[in-house]
Enzyme design. Sequence first.
Site, PDB file in Angstrom:
ATOM      1  N   ASP A  14      13.893  -1.161   2.877  1.00  0.00           N
ATOM      2  CA  ASP A  14      14.419  -1.296   4.248  1.00  0.00           C
ATOM      3  C   ASP A  14      15.348  -2.516   4.287  1.00  0.00           C
ATOM      4  OD1 ASP A  14      14.722  -1.137   7.006  1.00  0.00           O
ATOM      5  OD2 ASP A  14      12.728  -1.892   7.468  1.00  0.00           O
TER       6      ASP A  14
ATOM      7  N   GLU B 132       8.095   2.453  -5.225  1.00  0.00           N
ATOM      8  CA  GLU B 132       7.988   1.896  -3.868  1.00  0.00           C
ATOM      9  C   GLU B 132       8.185   3.005  -2.846  1.00  0.00           C
ATOM     10  OE1 GLU B 132       7.185  -0.130  -1.583  1.00  0.00           O
ATOM     11  OE2 GLU B 132       8.471  -1.902  -1.735  1.00  0.00           O
TER      12      GLU B 132
ATOM     13  N   LYS C 184       0.807  -1.199   0.000  1.00  0.00           N
ATOM     14  CA  LYS C 184       0.000   0.000   0.000  1.00  0.00           C
ATOM     15  C   LYS C 184       0.857   1.273   0.000  1.00  0.00           C
ATOM     16  CE  LYS C 184      -3.584  -2.131   2.885  1.00  0.00           C
ATOM     17  NZ  LYS C 184      -4.292  -1.975   4.201  1.00  0.00           N
TER      18      LYS C 184
ATOM     19  N   ARG D  25      -0.707   7.121   7.144  1.00  0.00           N
ATOM     20  CA  ARG D  25      -0.372   7.214   5.718  1.00  0.00           C
ATOM     21  C   ARG D  25      -0.790   8.558   5.126  1.00  0.00           C
ATOM     22  NH1 ARG D  25       0.797   1.981   3.975  1.00  0.00           N
ATOM     23  NH2 ARG D  25      -0.402   0.313   4.932  1.00  0.00           N
TER      24      ARG D  25
HETATM   25  P1  IMP Z   1      11.699  -4.279   3.087  1.00  0.00           P
HETATM   26  O1  IMP Z   1      12.149  -4.519   4.498  1.00  0.00           O
HETATM   27  O2  IMP Z   1      12.765  -3.625   2.240  1.00  0.00           O
HETATM   28  O3  IMP Z   1      11.190  -5.569   2.484  1.00  0.00           O
HETATM   29  O4  IMP Z   1      10.503  -3.269   3.145  1.00  0.00           O
HETATM   30  C1  IMP Z   1       9.209  -3.741   3.330  1.00  0.00           C
HETATM   31  C2  IMP Z   1       8.209  -2.673   3.539  1.00  0.00           C
HETATM   32  O5  IMP Z   1       8.254  -2.349   4.913  1.00  0.00           O
HETATM   33  C3  IMP Z   1       8.352  -1.351   2.828  1.00  0.00           C
HETATM   34  O6  IMP Z   1       7.897  -1.348   1.515  1.00  0.00           O
HETATM   35  C4  IMP Z   1       7.443  -0.514   3.702  1.00  0.00           C
HETATM   36  O7  IMP Z   1       6.097  -0.680   3.306  1.00  0.00           O
HETATM   37  C5  IMP Z   1       7.698  -1.099   5.067  1.00  0.00           C
HETATM   38  N1  IMP Z   1       8.654  -0.240   5.800  1.00  0.00           N
HETATM   39  C6  IMP Z   1       9.980  -0.389   5.960  1.00  0.00           C
HETATM   40  N2  IMP Z   1      10.512   0.614   6.674  1.00  0.00           N
HETATM   41  C7  IMP Z   1       9.464   1.428   6.968  1.00  0.00           C
HETATM   42  C8  IMP Z   1       9.356   2.679   7.666  1.00  0.00           C
HETATM   43  O8  IMP Z   1      10.323   3.287   8.153  1.00  0.00           O
HETATM   44  N3  IMP Z   1       8.087   3.191   7.748  1.00  0.00           N
HETATM   45  C9  IMP Z   1       6.995   2.595   7.214  1.00  0.00           C
HETATM   46  N4  IMP Z   1       7.062   1.456   6.528  1.00  0.00           N
HETATM   47  C10 IMP Z   1       8.284   0.869   6.410  1.00  0.00           C
HETATM   48 MG    MG Z   2       6.037  -0.772   0.822  1.00  0.00          MG
END
Ligand code: IMP
Ligand code: MG
Length: 188
Positions: A101, A97, A40, A163
């Site tokens: 993270d 995106e 989202k 959001r």
């Molecule tokens: P990933 O850890 O790179 O797989 O990120 C997964 C998802 O976690 C991201 O697309 C965000 O939706 C969410 N996310 C990661 N870090 C944050 C943050 O600091 N705030 C809000 N959502 C986050």
């Molecule tokens: Mg995301």
Amino acid sequence: MSGPLPFLPAERIAARVVELAAELSARWPGDFPRCLCVLKGGFIFAADLVRALGRPDVTVDFVRVASYGDAITSSGAPIFLVPPPADLAGQDVLVIEDIVDSGLSWAALKAALGDLGVKSAAICCLVDKRERRLVEVEIDFAGFVVERGFLIGYGLDCAEKSRCLPDLWSLDPETFAPETRDANAIDS
Ligand code: IMP
Ligand code: MG
């Protein structure tokens, strides 16, 4: 008495979105890749970015990736609640995106797009957050590079809330606003 300042105010985000649109247009002066917004969290950034591109040939599709975890920690293997559309096969794809993270979501999506037979897959994220990176992923375009902290607003949520905030806020008071970094300077 003044209240707390946002991590990144809406005006600064808007200015960076315009710059990113220029970078993307310069990269693809001809046919633009199929945009794939990651739900989202990516919906507000994608809405602003595709309008800043100002190109009627731009199309937008959606994918929804989720990873189990608590409110602020993503963990485990991402799953596709909405898979990428099959007609992306043979196409150049630009993933939009909110934030990278751990890198697990982008790695899983890139693999899924590869399985689908896309011609190329690049990512444009609003925030490249390095602290908890678990897998090495290439970030093609990033609005802001952030070392740490949990961010909310401008599409990013904490347990589905916040959001809708126009600014980006950090839940970590030790986090300082990032310098804008040119995408070419990243991963070099
Ligand atoms: P990933 O850890 O790179 O797989 O990120 C997964 C998802 O976690 C991201 O697309 C965000 O939706 C969410 N996310 C990661 N870090 C944050 C943050 O600091 N705030 C809000 N959502 C986050
Ligand atoms: Mg995301």
